[in-house]
Design an enzyme around this catalytic site. Structure first.
Site, mmCIF file in Angstrom:
data_model
loop_
_atom_site.group_PDB
_atom_site.id
_atom_site.type_symbol
_atom_site.label_atom_id
_atom_site.label_comp_id
_atom_site.label_asym_id
_atom_site.label_seq_id
_atom_site.Cartn_x
_atom_site.Cartn_y
_atom_site.Cartn_z
ATOM 1 N N LEU A 116 0.708 -1.251 -0.068
ATOM 2 C CA LEU A 116 0.155 -0.061 -0.215
ATOM 3 C C LEU A 116 0.742 1.091 0.040
ATOM 4 O O LEU A 116 -0.028 2.146 -0.188
ATOM 5 C CB LEU A 116 -0.843 0.213 0.673
ATOM 6 C CG LEU A 116 -1.924 -0.891 1.007
ATOM 7 C CD1 LEU A 116 -3.216 -1.073 2.384
ATOM 8 C CD2 LEU A 116 -2.558 -1.180 0.078
ATOM 9 N N LEU A 118 3.727 3.769 -2.015
ATOM 10 C CA LEU A 118 4.709 4.255 -3.177
ATOM 11 C C LEU A 118 6.428 3.100 -3.470
ATOM 12 O O LEU A 118 6.737 3.561 -1.878
ATOM 13 C CB LEU A 118 5.252 5.523 -3.098
ATOM 14 C CG LEU A 118 5.141 6.160 -4.916
ATOM 15 C CD1 LEU A 118 4.075 5.513 -5.696
ATOM 16 C CD2 LEU A 118 5.043 7.523 -4.633
ATOM 17 N N HIS A 135 -4.193 -4.603 -9.177
ATOM 18 C CA HIS A 135 -4.823 -4.332 -8.833
ATOM 19 C C HIS A 135 -6.151 -3.973 -9.297
ATOM 20 O O HIS A 135 -6.767 -4.502 -10.032
ATOM 21 C CB HIS A 135 -4.832 -2.366 -9.514
ATOM 22 C CG HIS A 135 -6.335 -0.915 -9.304
ATOM 23 N ND1 HIS A 135 -5.780 -0.542 -7.518
ATOM 24 C CD2 HIS A 135 -6.900 -0.956 -9.589
ATOM 25 C CE1 HIS A 135 -6.719 -0.113 -7.972
ATOM 26 N NE2 HIS A 135 -7.525 0.459 -9.033
HETATM 27 C C1 GRF Z 1 -5.694 -6.659 -3.424
HETATM 28 O O1 GRF Z 1 -7.332 -6.784 -3.778
HETATM 29 C C2 GRF Z 1 -5.083 -6.145 -4.456
HETATM 30 O O2 GRF Z 1 -5.330 -6.136 -5.937
HETATM 31 C C3 GRF Z 1 -4.941 -5.331 -4.021
HETATM 32 O O3 GRF Z 1 -4.778 -5.478 -2.566
HETATM 33 C C4 GRF Z 1 -5.554 -6.406 -2.321
HETATM 34 C C5 GRF Z 1 -4.756 -7.516 -1.748
HETATM 35 O O4 GRF Z 1 -5.095 -8.095 -1.256
HETATM 36 N N1 GRF Z 1 -3.866 -4.220 -4.522
HETATM 37 P P1 GRF Z 1 -4.127 -9.745 -0.604
HETATM 38 O O5 GRF Z 1 -3.390 -9.210 1.457
HETATM 39 O O6 GRF Z 1 -3.678 -10.135 -1.206
HETATM 40 O O7 GRF Z 1 -5.345 -10.508 0.443
#
Ligand code: GRF
Length: 229
Positions: A116, A118, A135
């Site tokens: 999450l 950058l 994403h």
């Molecule tokens: C997923 O929905 C991904 O697209 C987003 O963050 C979420 C991560 O889920 N970037 P996880 O930690 O892999 O369960």
């Protein structure tokens, strides 16, 4: 008998048996080539788990490192259970720390799977074309700063879109902007809530992300999925 003596006698044309093949061929020709993948997580790591499950056995790629900005990220436990090094970045904004950790594991590809923050510009520059992100929406729609987690699915529902789905894309210095490598379409159904939609998209992410990583391993670099079909 030493290697030197054996090969000298062999070259001299004496009628000696060849050394067992595995003694001299295996180390040179049969060393398994594996594409070395690092995965960055900030949370649960279900996409990491999909990679761990699918990059096994004869797969041409392996997860060799899991990095997180959060010591409590559940993804780190998944890595430890799988026997994969799990490391916490002491300063996620410090490019040199990333580069040191990735370099130490000889990483070919960096996968952001629910990471999450950058990634520092110095890392993006050093690993240009070798960082991918997943994403949970069809970029370029519903992307950019602040568009993560539940907010993405809320925005999709509020827009009245009839479909959504995951995107895997190359990472550059701007959130969610890099070249799109693959997308999957998922319907938005009547009565959907953000949580229902998120679960439907996530299930598709778990199929798509390993496919992209395996295609990258075969090509030696991340490529659009259609180019490998
Ligand atoms: C997923 O929905 C991904 O697209 C987003 O963050 C979420 C991560 O889920 N970037 P996880 O930690 O892999 O369960």
């Amino acid at each position: 008998m030493t290697w030197g003596r054996r090969s000298t006698r062999f070259l001299a044309g004496r009628n000696l048996p060849a050394p067992p093949r595995e003694e001299w061929v295996a180390p040179l020709l049969f060393r398994p080539m594996s594409y070395r993948v690092a995965v960055c997580v900030s949370g649960g790591g279900s996409n990491l788990q999909a990679l761990l499950d699918q990059l096994q056995g004869a797969a041409p790629a392996r997860v060799v490192l899991v990095l997180s900005n959060r010591p409590d990220a559940a993804g780190l436990d998944r890595a430890r259970e799988a026997g994969i090094p799990a490391e916490v970045l002491s300063d996620p904004a410090d490019a040199s720390e990333w580069v040191t950790r990735l370099g130490r594991r000889d990483v070919d590809l960096l996968v952001l799977a629910g990471y999450l923050k950058l990634v520092p510009a110095g890392v993006v520059q050093k690993y240009t074309g070798r960082i991918v992100n997943v994403h949970p929406a069809l970029l370029p729609a519903f992307g950019g700063p602040g568009m993560y987690g539940k907010r993405v699915h809320e925005a999709v529902l509020a827009s009245g879109a009839s479909e959504t789905g995951p995107t895997v894309h190359l990472v550059d210095e701007v959130y969610d902007r890099g070249r799109i490598l693959a997308q999957r379409h998922v319907p938005v159904l009547p009565g959907d809530t953000p949580a229902l939609l998120a679960a439907r998209v996530l299930a598709e992410e778990h199929r798509l992300l390993p496919e992209v990583v395996l295609a990258a391993a075969r090509a030696g670099r991340p490529v659009p999925l259609s180019a490998t079909a």
